[in-house]
Design an enzyme around this catalytic site. Structure first.
Site, PDB file in Angstrom:
ATOM      1  N   CYS A  88       0.924  -1.298   0.095  1.00  0.00           N
ATOM      2  CA  CYS A  88      -0.141  -0.191  -0.093  1.00  0.00           C
ATOM      3  C   CYS A  88       0.949   1.340  -0.195  1.00  0.00           C
ATOM      4  O   CYS A  88       1.482   1.490   0.945  1.00  0.00           O
ATOM      5  CB  CYS A  88      -1.072  -0.090   1.168  1.00  0.00           C
ATOM      6  N   GLU A 100      -3.747   1.210  -6.191  1.00  0.00           N
ATOM      7  CA  GLU A 100      -2.611   0.312  -6.850  1.00  0.00           C
ATOM      8  C   GLU A 100      -2.321   0.414  -8.368  1.00  0.00           C
ATOM      9  O   GLU A 100      -3.335   0.839  -9.120  1.00  0.00           O
ATOM     10  CB  GLU A 100      -3.013  -1.114  -6.324  1.00  0.00           C
TER      11      GLU A 100
END
Length: 227
Positions: free
Chosen positions: A2, A105
């Site tokens: 992340c 992402e």
């Protein structure tokens, strides 16, 4: 992993979601990047009531000689967090909730060097908590204190798999109390909280490459694009 996320909810929504007595003063954030301040919920032995606090994203272990290590410790793998020297002390006693309402992402494109960003969130568009760890580091030169954090990651669920093989750990609300409790430490029970979030509760879509630069922190980062 992340590396970017969002927290665009109001202070009232966050206070309600995390049962806070005081409503935090929040500004919408659309592209939170490492080393920046992030919204967190903490509980400590001398102050067990969950409270809101800003932490710098990038954990600096208490034993670190300088702060540079923090930029390399923005994530901690849930599978090894109990053993890694950088994280094991915090995993025992300094767990926290990192407040978010979505994350980004990037998907590799075999036909291009540029990766395509995707945005992931809960289907109900509600605030949620990443499983986090925090530490207080004291600068040996100045004596100043700095509170920092990291976000735990796990294997990707079915929503993430087409884009990336890892995802941040998203906790369920009924796990918040045990995760925050500094007096609770059962590695097996804690590990059961670190599974991939249920795929049926999430959604995703491609977004503008404006999110690639941390200088862009505006709602345009969330706008869907065609790919």
């Amino acid at each position: 992993m992340c590396g970017r996320f969002t927290q665009s909810q109001s202070g009232e929504s966050v206070a309600q979601a995390f049962q806070l007595k005081a409503v935090p003063n929040l500004q919408p954030r659309y592209n939170i990047a490492p080393t920046q301040p992030v919204s967190a919920i903490l509980a400590t032995p001398d102050s067990p009531e969950p409270r809101y606090q800003l932490l710098r994203w990038g954990l600096i272990p208490s034993w670190a000689k300088d702060s540079s290590i923090g930029s390399r410790l923005i994530n901690a793998r849930s599978e090894t967090v109990a053993e890694k020297p950088s994280f094991r002390a915090a995993f025992k006693r300094r767990r926290c909730l990192i407040v978010a309402d979505g994350f980004y992402e990037w998907k590799s494109d075999p036909n291009s060097k540029a990766k395509q960003p995707y945005y992931f969130r809960l289907k109900e568009h509600a605030p949620f908590a990443f499983a986090g760890l925090w530490e207080q580091w004291t600068d040996p030169q100045s004596g100043s204190e700095l509170d920092t954090c990291t976000i735990l990651t796990t294997a990707a669920n079915a929503v993430l798999e087409p884009v990336h093989d890892r995802m941040p750990v998203i906790l369920e609300p009924d796990q918040y109390a045990a995760w925050l409790d500094p007096d609770f430490y059962d590695p097996k029970d804690l590990q059961t909280m670190l599974d991939p979030y249920r795929a049926e509760g999430m959604e995703s879509y491609p977004v503008s490459k404006a999110v690639n630069s941390p200088r862009n922190d505006a709602a345009e980062c969330l706008e869907p694009v065609e790919v």
